[in-house]
Design an enzyme around this catalytic site. Structure first.
Site, mmCIF file in Angstrom:
data_model
loop_
_atom_site.group_PDB
_atom_site.id
_atom_site.type_symbol
_atom_site.label_atom_id
_atom_site.label_comp_id
_atom_site.label_asym_id
_atom_site.label_seq_id
_atom_site.Cartn_x
_atom_site.Cartn_y
_atom_site.Cartn_z
ATOM 1 N N SER B 45 19.262 -3.978 -23.153
ATOM 2 C CA SER B 45 18.109 -4.355 -22.355
ATOM 3 C C SER B 45 18.573 -4.475 -20.916
ATOM 4 C CB SER B 45 17.518 -5.676 -22.850
ATOM 5 O OG SER B 45 16.270 -5.904 -22.199
ATOM 6 N N GLU B 46 17.723 -4.062 -19.977
ATOM 7 C CA GLU B 46 18.175 -3.887 -18.599
ATOM 8 C C GLU B 46 18.517 -5.191 -17.892
ATOM 9 O OE1 GLU B 46 15.273 -2.999 -19.865
ATOM 10 O OE2 GLU B 46 13.610 -3.203 -18.444
#
Lengths: 227, 217, 217, 227
Positions: B45-46
């Protein structure tokens, strides 16, 4: 030379019109104590650089609700309806920047670079007004560095020289911002003696840190699985 | 099976063993529940996590461990945390196999619009512009039509773009459509859906694949 | 006191409490031994260490802990390690107070040449180009003349430059010379050295400071 | 999916003419086992990217002595007289790059950037043939990304998924190179089970790593103060 400070000393540095970076990602890793103190102080016309404008009652969002922000430079405002309202009513200026580009621009500001070329945003609004270059047959947008007068960041652990350790996804923009401001204040959940953090464990060397303030709420170590 | 489940199940079939995958906020997040048996993928996840695990049981959330939607998650053995800059180096640097995002509009050039409706809603692009440019494969997971029934799959996007010519595959409850140089290629139909129904719900020409089949979900 | 010790002692006097300092390979490294009492400075080295301590006793070297010259060093409590990219962000990013480097030539514009003699010796610039551009204050620590007696402090460098207009101060065994907009300002003389001796050994005009004095070392 | 491999498998990937990044700084943090194996294999016409060309008998220098390098892209060659000799005799091409610029170019290659603007090298030979730009009244040189076909790096500790921990100053270019190559092989002093490295302790996530080989010589933990 200990960098341990207190909330008042840090707040005294913050003036109307300042450009401030605030760490965190949807209020995870945001120094809430600093944010609350700015709300209390009532500083106005701030330019705030952060990943997002948080929520009405959490993160940078509290400064939106209290109308202390003149301009926000962020990647996302969708979780805070008040930002949208103020933006549409032209009460606040919002510069939306792709998240990876925002991170690189802050890093460039911190590392003395004049800019970076990114493929992100080519062919979209994000490239408007910016120089484009073709390198090896691929199009890139030139993105310029950002710096701030003040960075307010959150750390899990700090030693008295300002060496920092972040925890889990609360790291996010915090170490980047610590490099890109003239004055860097850290809200630390834990403060330890110099030498207690292994040199290989340090995520941000103390040379970038000016002031450390112990977070008001004690670290919930039962929840966080211990220091 | 409702539309969202059809879409999530079908997207999951795109995952190959060893893939590094990013799931966007909203419906794409559901896909994590439909990774086919025997396929091992790694989710990132960024906001700075790779090796993301499922949502923790109520009461066991760790306030420092979340996904890019701000929801509490867990980390699996072998996972790692990093800062936002590093996160996007992974995303733009060629090691992200698949990103699954929602969409407002996709057109036949592979253009995507999913981050704003001028004058109405401007949530911001977040990491979507980087994800679409960086991932090797961009899958758009969305309902086939807007709430008012208007088509979202178009000849040309009318909303501001998230990315230019980056979409590879569209998965809706009605169809699986691949973006090709010749245009939209209709490859699969949703359960009980006919080609005519898809055509009616789509605002662009469709090339019907000679191997057209119903989704096997 | 030999020339090298004079230079190292005098350079040490430039350090202020709290400074972050980078010492180049060779003579500049000696300066670490002459930090004035009561002054606390932090040494960093571009190979990825801040809070560098002294050379370890023979037999206690750690093969993984070295300075940018490849020599074994130690780390002090409160020190940190990082990668090469981060190291130069510190250097270019405005937090490095002083870099002390050797020099082949310095000219009155503050240009520095210290990384190659075409056709003869080309060791490479290593980190010197970044250090000179990045540090707030660039001090060149070198013997006043070359081994053949020719001047190294010149009106204009003839060797390929390391950096353009970045030098702030030159410390030799004969003199302390500041680079100013008006030219070289002679501020201090080495022990027993006369102004004439300095002028003869220098290949550029010198402005003699009204406050000229002998080094207090 | 374990990434544990062996020296032969890694060497089979290396072909004449390859562009190879090799970690280390004056042979501190260089994967000596990989270098020795390339010498033994006799691969030729290599382009090698590294901080320096090490020494005659240590680090990248061994590949210089064995005349396997066609071109070296490095910041420093002063510690290896044979590099100077081959350079002057035009037997080897040497591209000298300022160290900080080399690090940023490798990072740009790893992070999908089209280039970066640095103030380093302005007004020197290092700017020759490169585009210059003025940003906020300051001159910068545009430096382009570098990538390699293969990166050979050294780690202190690796888990079987390839998560890496580096130690002290042997970190240097290793994590940067791990991001900037199509095939990344790690020579690890210690290999541990998945889950044994804390997610906050990981310095390079395994997603970048293709193969892990246990270093031949056991870690001298007495010297290094224990794992």
């Amino acid at each position: 030379m200990s960098k341990i400070s207190d909330l008042k000393t840090v707040m005294d540095r913050i003036k109307d019109g300042n450009v401030i970076m605030i760490g965190g990602f949807l209020a995870v890793g945001t120094p809430e104590g600093f944010v609350d103190a700015i709300v209390e102080k009532g500083t106005r016309n701030l330019t705030v650089i952060g990943n997002d404008t948080g929520f009405l009652d959490k993160g940078i969002g509290k400064l939106v609700v209290s109308k202390q922000i003149k301009k926000a430079i962020v990647s996302h405002v969708g979780t805070n309806a008040e930002t949208g309202r103020q933006m549409n009513a032209k009460e606040m200026d919002v510069e939306l920047v792709p998240q990876g580009t925002l991170a690189e621009r802050i890093r460039a500001g911190g590392g003395g670079l004049g800019g970076i070329l990114t493929p992100t945003g080519v062919g979209t609004i994000a490239e408007e007004g910016k120089q484009k270059m073709i390198i090896n047959n691929k199009e890139y947008v030139l993105e310029l560095p950002i710096r701030a007068e003040i960075a307010l960041i959150k750390a899990y652990k700090a030693d008295k020289k300002g060496n920092l350790v972040f925890r889990a996804t609360s790291r996010n923009f915090n170490p980047l911002m610590a490099m890109a401001a003239d004055y860097v204040a850290v809200e630390a959940e834990n403060i330890v003696e110099v030498g207690e953090i292994d040199p290989d464990e340090v995520m941000m060397p103390g040379v970038f840190v000016d002031a450390i303030v112990l977070a008001k709420q004690p670290a919930i170590d039962e929840v966080k699985g211990g220091a | 099976m409702n539309s969202r489940e059809i879409i999530a199940r079908r997207v999951g079939q795109e995952f190959k063993n060893g893939n590094l995958v990013n799931l966007g906020i909203g419906m794409p997040t559901m896909v994590a529940n439909y990774v086919p048996e025997g396929v091992e993928v790694t989710f990132q996840s960024e906001n700075g996590i790779v090796g993301m695990g499922p949502v923790p049981p109520k009461g066991q959330e760790d306030p420092d461990i979340s996904n890019a939607g701000g929801q509490p998650v867990t980390i699996l053995p072998g996972g790692a945390y990093f800062d936002s800059c590093f996160s996007f180096m992974v995303i733009r640097g060629g090691r992200l196999d698949i990103t699954v995002l929602g969409g407002l509009q996709v057109d036949e050039k592979g253009n995507l619009a999913n981050w704003m409706v001028p004058g109405k809603i401007v949530p911001g692009m977040g990491g979507a512009m980087d994800l679409t440019v960086g991932a090797k494969k961009v899958i758009i997971a969305m309902e086939h039509c807007a709430k008012d029934g208007s088509p979202k799959i178009l000849k040309k996007c009318t909303l501001p773009l998230t990315a230019k010519e980056e979409v590879d595959l569209i998965v809706t409850e009605k169809a699986v459509i691949q973006v090709t140089k010749e245009g939209f290629l209709l490859k699969e139909l949703g359960p009980g859906v006919t080609v005519d129904e898809v055509k009616k719900a789509t605002g662009a020409e469709l090339i019907v694949s000679p191997e057209l089949k119903e989704m096997e979900i």
